[in-house]
Design an enzyme around this catalytic site. Structure first.
Site, PDB file in Angstrom:
ATOM      1  N   HIS A 284     -21.556 -20.836 -11.337  1.00  0.00           N
ATOM      2  CA  HIS A 284     -21.370 -19.446 -11.752  1.00  0.00           C
ATOM      3  C   HIS A 284     -22.444 -19.099 -12.780  1.00  0.00           C
ATOM      4  CE1 HIS A 284     -18.936 -21.954 -14.445  1.00  0.00           C
ATOM      5  NE2 HIS A 284     -19.164 -21.052 -15.373  1.00  0.00           N
TER       6      HIS A 284
ATOM      7  N   HIS B 105     -22.730 -18.244 -15.904  1.00  0.00           N
ATOM      8  CA  HIS B 105     -22.552 -18.329 -17.350  1.00  0.00           C
ATOM      9  C   HIS B 105     -23.735 -19.106 -17.919  1.00  0.00           C
ATOM     10  CE1 HIS B 105     -17.889 -17.794 -17.204  1.00  0.00           C
ATOM     11  NE2 HIS B 105     -18.544 -16.694 -16.926  1.00  0.00           N
TER      12      HIS B 105
ATOM     13  N   ASP C  97     -24.097 -21.509 -20.002  1.00  0.00           N
ATOM     14  CA  ASP C  97     -24.050 -22.973 -20.079  1.00  0.00           C
ATOM     15  C   ASP C  97     -24.265 -23.637 -18.725  1.00  0.00           C
ATOM     16  OD1 ASP C  97     -21.538 -21.943 -19.307  1.00  0.00           O
ATOM     17  OD2 ASP C  97     -20.475 -23.685 -20.094  1.00  0.00           O
ATOM     18  N   HIS C  98     -24.206 -22.880 -17.650  1.00  0.00           N
ATOM     19  CA  HIS C  98     -24.439 -23.419 -16.309  1.00  0.00           C
ATOM     20  C   HIS C  98     -25.790 -22.989 -15.748  1.00  0.00           C
ATOM     21  CE1 HIS C  98     -20.290 -24.855 -15.371  1.00  0.00           C
ATOM     22  NE2 HIS C  98     -20.087 -24.134 -16.455  1.00  0.00           N
TER      23      HIS C  98
END
Length: 126
Positions: free
Chosen positions: A17, A19, A21-22
């Protein structure tokens, strides 16, 4: 942290996804793959990146703004969730747009461009 995986051997990347942090390390990872490809090693024929809609645009903008040059092509496969994979309340239809005030009405500051006619501070309280 040690791994037997070599950056130059990465051929597929999966992003679950969008976000930070990804997602935000992806341009750097692709540059690392490119930098770790040496003259004796054949660069990957193509690194395939899989993730949600918007990933292709993010990569183009991030790599373009940073002037990153990869020694290999990459392909982005944007995946669309089916109705059983995504709850109705979390989906936007193609006609819907995000609200103009994503903070949900919370107090904050809105940055505005200063002009010669209006030299006031470049922000307003909400």
């Amino acid at each position: 942290m040690k791994s037997q995986l070599r950056a130059g051997g990465i051929t597929k990347v999966f992003i679950s996804h969008l976000h930070g942090d990804h997602l935000l390390g992806l341009p750097g990872l692709l540059c690392t793959v490119s930098l770790n490809t040496n003259a004796e090693q054949q660069p990957p024929s193509c690194v395939e990146v899989y993730g949600p809609r918007g990933l292709r645009h993010f990569l183009r903008v991030a790599l373009g703004l940073t002037g990153s040059q990869l020694l290999f092509p990459y392909a982005v496969h944007e995946l669309e969730p089916t109705a059983d994979q995504s709850p109705e309340e979390g989906r936007l239809s193609p006609e819907e747009k995000l609200p103009n005030n994503p903070s949900g009405g919370k107090k904050g500051r809105t940055l505005q461009e200063r002009t010669e006619e209006d030299p006031s501070p470049g922000w307003t309280e909400q």
